[in-house]
Design an enzyme around this catalytic site. Structure first.
Site, PDB file in Angstrom:
ATOM      1  CB  ILE A 129      92.141  65.227   8.183  1.00  0.00           C
ATOM      2  CG1 ILE A 129      91.981  63.883   8.905  1.00  0.00           C
ATOM      3  CG2 ILE A 129      92.607  66.311   9.125  1.00  0.00           C
ATOM      4  CD1 ILE A 129      93.302  63.261   9.319  1.00  0.00           C
ATOM      5  CB  ALA A 130      87.675  62.634   5.396  1.00  0.00           C
ATOM      6  NE  ARG A 131      89.968  64.175  -1.313  1.00  0.00           N
ATOM      7  CZ  ARG A 131      91.223  64.043  -0.875  1.00  0.00           C
ATOM      8  NH1 ARG A 131      91.560  64.471   0.324  1.00  0.00           N
ATOM      9  NH2 ARG A 131      92.153  63.488  -1.637  1.00  0.00           N
TER      10      ARG A 131
ATOM     11  NE  ARG B 135      82.176  50.713   3.135  1.00  0.00           N
ATOM     12  CZ  ARG B 135      82.526  51.003   1.898  1.00  0.00           C
ATOM     13  NH1 ARG B 135      81.608  51.057   0.982  1.00  0.00           N
ATOM     14  NH2 ARG B 135      83.779  51.239   1.566  1.00  0.00           N
TER      15      ARG B 135
ATOM     16  CD  GLU C 253      89.632  71.080  -0.463  1.00  0.00           C
ATOM     17  OE1 GLU C 253      89.191  70.946   0.695  1.00  0.00           O
ATOM     18  OE2 GLU C 253      90.661  70.517  -0.872  1.00  0.00           O
TER      19      GLU C 253
ATOM     20  N   GLY D 276      90.984  53.399   8.339  1.00  0.00           N
ATOM     21  CA  GLY D 276      92.002  52.879   7.411  1.00  0.00           C
ATOM     22  C   GLY D 276      93.375  53.125   8.004  1.00  0.00           C
ATOM     23  NE  ARG D 277      97.581  51.837   3.199  1.00  0.00           N
ATOM     24  CZ  ARG D 277      96.740  51.921   2.177  1.00  0.00           C
ATOM     25  NH1 ARG D 277      95.840  52.872   2.112  1.00  0.00           N
ATOM     26  NH2 ARG D 277      96.783  51.023   1.204  1.00  0.00           N
ATOM     27  CB  ILE D 278      95.036  58.300   7.787  1.00  0.00           C
ATOM     28  CG1 ILE D 278      95.949  58.352   6.554  1.00  0.00           C
ATOM     29  CG2 ILE D 278      95.111  59.611   8.563  1.00  0.00           C
ATOM     30  CD1 ILE D 278      95.538  59.363   5.487  1.00  0.00           C
TER      31      ILE D 278
ATOM     32  CG  HIS E 299      93.252  69.580   1.180  1.00  0.00           C
ATOM     33  ND1 HIS E 299      92.251  69.135   0.362  1.00  0.00           N
ATOM     34  CD2 HIS E 299      93.961  68.464   1.521  1.00  0.00           C
ATOM     35  CE1 HIS E 299      92.355  67.825   0.188  1.00  0.00           C
ATOM     36  NE2 HIS E 299      93.386  67.386   0.905  1.00  0.00           N
ATOM     37  CB  ILE E 300      98.232  72.090   4.795  1.00  0.00           C
ATOM     38  CG1 ILE E 300      97.568  72.577   6.110  1.00  0.00           C
ATOM     39  CG2 ILE E 300      98.204  73.188   3.737  1.00  0.00           C
ATOM     40  CD1 ILE E 300      98.322  73.708   6.796  1.00  0.00           C
TER      41      ILE E 300
HETATM   42  C1  DGY Z   1      95.498  63.120  -0.214  1.00  0.00           C
HETATM   43  O1  DGY Z   1      96.588  62.609  -0.486  1.00  0.00           O
HETATM   44  O2  DGY Z   1      94.439  62.625  -0.582  1.00  0.00           O
HETATM   45  C2  DGY Z   1      95.534  64.395   0.509  1.00  0.00           C
HETATM   46  O3  DGY Z   1      94.278  64.826   0.866  1.00  0.00           O
HETATM   47  C3  DGY Z   1      96.233  65.433  -0.336  1.00  0.00           C
HETATM   48  O4  DGY Z   1      96.888  66.292   0.455  1.00  0.00           O
END
Ligand code: DGY
Length: 330
Positions: A239-241, A180, A270, A157-159, A288-289
Site C-alpha cells: 500500500i506504499a507506492r 532506516r 499506474e 511510520g504512522r501508517i 489505489h484506494i
Molecule cells: C496518499 O495520500 O499518498 C495516498 O496514497 C493517496 O491515496
C-alpha cells in the site's frame, strides 16, 4: 479592493470543499475529472499563486520555472513523490501534504488487503461467480492464518504503526519491522514490535506489508532476490507506492509459488498494471484506494484547503513539508 490570490484546483473534488476556497480566492476548477496533461497544467497555472494538488500532478523544476507566480502547492495526499521538493524550496514555493487524517483508514485497508490475500477472498469470489463451486472439499481455497502469524512491516511510520496495532492488539500477531531508523523503545513496546534487518524481515514474516515512502532509495526495494528470501507460505501487501516493488519479478514469484499470495493497491506506472499480474489467481488488485473512505477523502481535501488558505493569507499551514520557505518569507 486588492485582487484575491488565484488558485487552481487540479482535479474534481467535493463542491463544498471548493466553496471554502471561493471564500478566499479566485478559483479555477476543472471542467471534468481527467488528469491534466503537463502543458495544460502549466497553462492553467499561469498567474496562479496556489495549487490544490493530488498525487497525479508532476510538480518539477520545469513546471515551476514556467509558473513563476506559484507560491503554494498543497497536496491532499500524504505521499509527495510527484513533487520535486528541493526545486520548490529553491524557488520559495511552500509545499504541504496531508498526513495523519488518512492513517487509520489506510491501515484498515492495508489490513483488509493482507487478509484478502491470506484467506484467498478475491479468488474465492471469482471462483463462485464463475459457477465453479460444485462441492465441498477439505482444502477448497484454503489459505493461511492471519491471527497469531508474524506480521512484518517495511516502513514503520504512522501508517505502519497503525497496522502494527491492528495486528498486535486485534489479531495476536508478533510484529517485526524494518525501518532506516529504529523507533523509540516506548513506541516499539506499545505494539511489542521488534526491529530486524531487512533480510530477517523477509525471512521471518508470514505477512509482509510495505508502507515505505517512495524515493530513489526505495525504488525496487523488493526484487526477485528479496522475494526468494521469503517463506513460500508468505503474503506480500503493497500500500506504499508502485515502484517500491518490481512488479514483473513479483508476478513471476507468484506464478512460481516463491510466495503464496499478494495484495496490491499501488503499481509502477499506474493506472497501468503490469500485464503479468492480471491473470494470476493469487493476487488481489485494487486501484489505489487505500485512503478512499468518504470521510477520509473529505478530511484530506479539507486539510489541503486549510493549508492553501493559511499559506496565501500570511498564516502558518499546519503540515508544511518545507517550512523553511515560510520562515524565509517573513
Ligand atoms: C496518499 O495520500 O499518498 C495516498 O496514497 C493517496 O491515496
Amino acid at each position: 479592493m486588492p485582487l484575491k490570490p488565484q488558485v487552481l484546483v487540479a482535479r474534481k473534488i467535493f463542491p463544498d470543499v471548493v466553496a471554502r476556497l471561493h471564500a478566499h480566492f479566485e478559483v479555477q476548477e476543472p471542467a471534468d475529472d481527467e488528469p491534466l496533461p503537463q502543458p495544460e497544467l502549466i497553462r492553467r497555472l499561469q498567474g496562479k499563486q496556489g495549487l490544490f494538488a493530488t498525487g497525479t500532478e508532476q510538480i518539477d523544476a520545469a513546471l515551476l520555472d514556467a509558473c513563476p507566480d506559484l507560491r503554494a502547492v498543497c497536496l491532499m495526499t500524504v505521499g509527495y513523490n510527484n513533487v520535486d521538493l528541493d526545486a520548490c524550496t529553491a524557488r520559495g514555493v511552500m509545499v504541504s501534504n496531508a498526513p495523519d487524517v488518512l492513517t487509520e483508514t489506510t491501515a484498515d485497508f492495508g489490513f483488509a488487503l493482507m487478509m484478502a490475500a491470506a484467506r484467498r477472498i478475491a479468488e474465492g469470489e471469482r471462483f463462485l461467480r464463475r459457477g465453479e463451486w460444485r462441492q465441498w472439499s477439505v482444502d477448497l481455497l484454503a489459505g493461511s492464518d492471519v491471527h497469531g502469524a508474524t506480521l512484518g512491516i517495511l516502513g514503520m511510520g504512522r501508517i505502519g504503526m497503525a497496522i502494527a496495532r491492528r495486528g498486535a492488539l486485534g489479531f495476536g500477531m508478533p510484529v517485526i519491522y524494518h525501518n532506516r531508523s529504529r523507533l523509540p523503545a516506548e513506541q516499539e513496546a506499545s505494539v511489542d514490535a521488534r526491529w530486524v534487518s531487512k533480510t530477517e524481515l523477509l525471512q521471518q514474516a508470514d505477512h509482509l506489508v510495505l508502507v515505505v515512502p517512495y524515493s530513489a532509495s526505495s525504488h525496487h526495494l523488493i526484487q526477485a532476490q528479496d522475494l526468494a528470501l521469503m517463506k513460500r507460505s508468505a503474503t506480500l501487501t503493497n500500500i506504499a507506492r508502485g515502484g517500491v516493488v518490481d512488479d514483473a519479478a513479483l508476478a513471476q514469484a507468484l506464478r512460481q509459488g516463491v510466495i503464496a499470495a499478494a495484495g496490491l493497491d499501488v503499481f509502477e506506472g499506474e493506472p497501468q498494471v503490469h500485464p503479468d499480474l492480471l491473470d494470476l489467481p493469487n493476487v488481489v488488485l485494487t486501484p489505489h484506494i487505500a485512503s478512499a473512505s468518504l470521510p477520509t477523502r473529505r478530511a484530506m481535501c479539507n486539510l489541503a484547503v486549510d493549508n492553501l488558505i493559511a499559506a496565501l493569507t500570511g498564516q502558518s499551514p499546519s503540515t508544511p513539508l518545507n517550512p523553511q520557505v515560510l520562515t524565509a518569507r517573513r
